[in-house]
Design a protein around this motif. Structure first.
Motif, PDB file in Angstrom:
ATOM      1  N   GLY A 136      20.321  54.246  32.353  1.00 57.99           N
ATOM      2  CA  GLY A 136      20.584  55.548  31.757  1.00 57.99           C
ATOM      3  C   GLY A 136      19.297  56.361  31.695  1.00 57.99           C
ATOM      4  O   GLY A 136      18.229  55.879  32.098  1.00 57.99           O
ATOM      5  N   ARG A 161      21.673  62.249  35.403  1.00 56.24           N
ATOM      6  CA  ARG A 161      20.919  61.523  34.365  1.00 56.24           C
ATOM      7  C   ARG A 161      19.437  61.919  34.416  1.00 56.24           C
ATOM      8  O   ARG A 161      18.768  61.967  33.394  1.00 56.24           O
ATOM      9  CB  ARG A 161      21.019  60.013  34.594  1.00 56.24           C
ATOM     10  CG  ARG A 161      22.425  59.510  34.494  1.00 56.24           C
ATOM     11  CD  ARG A 161      22.427  57.995  34.636  1.00 56.24           C
ATOM     12  NE  ARG A 161      23.734  57.557  35.096  1.00 56.24           N
ATOM     13  CZ  ARG A 161      23.985  56.382  35.623  1.00 56.24           C
ATOM     14  NH1 ARG A 161      23.020  55.500  35.760  1.00 56.24           N
ATOM     15  NH2 ARG A 161      25.192  56.069  36.008  1.00 56.24           N
ATOM     16  N   THR A 528      24.661  54.437  27.479  1.00 55.60           N
ATOM     17  CA  THR A 528      24.430  55.663  28.251  1.00 55.60           C
ATOM     18  C   THR A 528      22.957  56.056  28.279  1.00 55.60           C
ATOM     19  O   THR A 528      22.561  56.853  29.110  1.00 55.60           O
ATOM     20  CB  THR A 528      25.245  56.844  27.690  1.00 55.60           C
ATOM     21  OG1 THR A 528      25.000  56.934  26.299  1.00 55.60           O
ATOM     22  CG2 THR A 528      26.720  56.663  27.954  1.00 55.60           C
TER      23      THR A 528
END
Ligand code: PRX
Length: 575
Positions: A136, A161, A528
């Motif tokens: 992440g 990301r 995440t």
């Protein structure tokens, strides 16, 4: 009790093994095998040239190097095609001003461009950094910031990301985006467009064997993950161990299931195996028993290199699935990354007619150190014997060798060719691996009278979950960024399938109440931000964490409490 031993036969192995262990181990010297790889004039060496380009001068030119498959597509690349495509990519980098030793990182799924760009980076003499695509934003940021990477290769989906953290990465000059729909942004270029323009001829950088080739971030007990840096010379040991331990022969098709975001995916999923001229299979998709068996069948895989968690998941999926496939092409199986349970060896002997051969090494060691070899009897549960040219020992904390059968620190005598050359800009950390004449692996083991090494466990708090190495500190750092969390302690808890799973003990900030909903929210938060594989599967809310008087979390106490074991010496406990 009589020791269980799996004997093996030439009939099953089908091809004469490349290594006669007992003979070679007696008098082996690294200099004896230097002719296995190709040096340029004046002793220069480039690992990408060895892996791919040297084969183009031989009949292997048109041999398939890469069989690539995704869930809806498949492609083949010969050594010649890989050589041209990686030349083109090296030109793309050169045109972007990439120079020797610049850090160029890759964040891609297992698609052909990952392999092409890795080779291209080595060809310009830059240092290739790979990142597993489950990372992440904060996992990605830590790596790109610490290495001050200049270029990143990614795809439109993963780029999202990076966009979240790009403002924190002043060194990152260019993002090369693979695929369609490349956004028109400053500092972003299209892989396809640049490759189309680039020349197919490239004058490969004649690197010194000691020049850096690739780096991988890996976790320890303390601090964020560290950049383990390898030199071009590591190809020598990657090549010879692929030949000896994976027993690669000309006619073999090998499937190494590891992602190049981890060291196995580089050392044997790219460099060492291609250096032997082997054909490799790469499957882009996720683990799925039926799909995995279908790949073994479709590509007539003969050598299969995988990991215990995957093997346990195949066992759990049941043999009815397995029976639907013709797996008769298999002739030799290997496993790495975490303890391989004797039941898994037993299962593979019963169901596939072949044992898995366990081997042991680390990101830091750069290639296989301890292994089971083709005709050598296997003692299920043992990692095998040190490779020729490598001396390992079991020592106490002071470095004194321990008698046969005693458990202690697994150490290695420094000087093997693929040893890490640096921890990126962290000499203190690098030096901490060495004590007296030994390199300390951080693992505990014992050795039996026949020289077989038996793994016991980690000497520190490093967690191995589904074969992936996770540092508790990294997970704790992300956990305390969650608005409800005041303090966090993270440990690995034994798990039948995954080896270990991550468990977090959390102290909440005032005003927050423990709830299942909050647990889920915290798990998602870590997943995440840090990485899909590094989130705590289990969370306990507690009032206080056991700490030393100097404020260090005593993870060993958390673990002992969790497992109902004695808590040991608590004299430094603050509680
Ligand atoms: O604890 C050992 C375990 O994995 C660690 C190295 O992890 P990593 O750097 O991610 O590299 C993994 C693949 C090369 C080791 O310190 N480990 C590795 N192989 C084995 C193992 N534990 C038990 N048995 C093994 N065969």
């Amino acid at each position: 009790m009589k020791e269980e031993i799996v004997q093996k036969s030439m009939e099953k192995l089908r091809l004469k093994p490349n290594l006669d262990y007992d003979k070679v181990v007696k008098s082996f010297k690294w200099d004896d095998i230097k002719s296995e790889i190709e040096f340029f004039e004046k002793g220069k060496l480039n690992a990408a040239y060895n892996a791919v380009d040297r084969h183009v001068k031989t009949w292997r030119k048109n041999k398939v190097a890469l069989y690539w498959e995704s869930d809806n597509d498949s492609k083949k690349f010969t050594f010649s095609e890989l050589s041209i495509l990686s030349n083109k990519f090296a030109n793309v980098l050169k045109n972007l001003g990439v120079k020797k030793e610049d850090r160029v990182f890759i964040l891609l799924p297992r698609i052909p461009s990952l392999y092409i760009s890795f080779l291209g980076i080595l060809k310009v003499g830059a240092i290739a950094g790979t990142m597993f695509s489950a990372f992440g934003p904060s996992g990605i940021k830590d790596r790109l910031a610490d290495s001050t990477a200049k270029v990143l290769i990614t795809d439109p989906e993963l780029k999202k990301r990076v966009d979240e953290i790009r403002f924190e990465l002043p060194s990152l000059e260019t993002i090369i985006v693979v695929g369609d729909n490349v956004p028109k942004e400053k500092g972003v270029v299209s892989y396809n467009e640049e490759m189309n323009k680039a020349s197919r001829n490239f004058d490969i950088e004649k690197t010194d064997p000691e020049d850096f080739s690739f780096m991988l971030y890996t976790s320890g007990t303390t601090g964020k993950s560290k950049g383990i840096v390898h030199a071009h010379y590591s190809i020598l040991q990657q090549h010879i161990t692929a030949k000896w331990v994976l027993d690669l022969h000309e006619e073999d098709v090998m499937w190494c299931t590891a992602d190049p975001g981890w060291v196995t995916g580089i050392a044997y999923g790219i460099l060492g195996s291609w250096s032997n001229g082997a054909s490799l299979v790469v499957y882009e998709g996720r683990f799925d028993p039926a799909k995995w068996y279908s790949i073994l069948e479709k590509y007539n895989v003969s050598i299969w290199y995988s990991a215990p968690t995957a093997i346990r998941m195949l066992m759990a999926a049941g043999n009815d699935i397995l029976k639907k496939y013709d797996l008769s092409s298999l002739r030799y199986l290997c496993s790495v990354g975490e303890p391989l349970n004797p039941e898994a060896v037993k299962w593979s002997v019963e169901e596939l007619g072949l044992p898995f051969h366990d081997n042991y090494w680390q990101t830091e060691t750069g290639s296989i150190m301890v292994a089971n070899y083709p005709l050598m009897p296997i003692k299920p549960g043992s990692m095998g014997k040190p490779i020729p040219g490598v001396r390992v020992a079991i020592v106490d904390d002071a470095g004194k060798e321990l008698p046969i059968g005693k458990e202690g620190n697994l150490v290695i005598q420094p000087g093997w060719p693929s040893m890490m050359r640096q921890i990126w800009q962290n000499k203190e950390k690098y030096d901490s691996y060495f004590k007296g004449k030994w390199y300390f692996t951080g693992d505990r083991s014992s050795m039996d009278k026949d020289g077989y090494v038996w793994f016991v466990g980690r000497a520190d708090d490093v967690i191995k979950t589904a074969g992936e190495r996770v540092g508790p500190f990294e997970v704790e750092s992300v956990l305390i960024e969650h608005p409800a969390v005041a303090e966090a302690g993270v440990i690995g808890v034994p798990d039948e399938l995954r080896g270990e799973v991550i468990k977090a003990f959390l102290v909440l900030k005032p005003g927050n109440e423990p709830s299942e909903g909050l647990k889920e929210d915290i798990k998602k938060f870590v997943k995440t931000r840090l990485a899909g594989h590094a989130y705590p599967k289990d969370i306990d809310f507690i009032k206080t964490l056991p700490k030393t008087r100097s404020g260090k979390i005593m993870r060993r106490v958390l673990k002992a409490r969790e497992l109902g074991l004695p808590e040991g010496d608590l004299t430094t406990l603050e509680e």
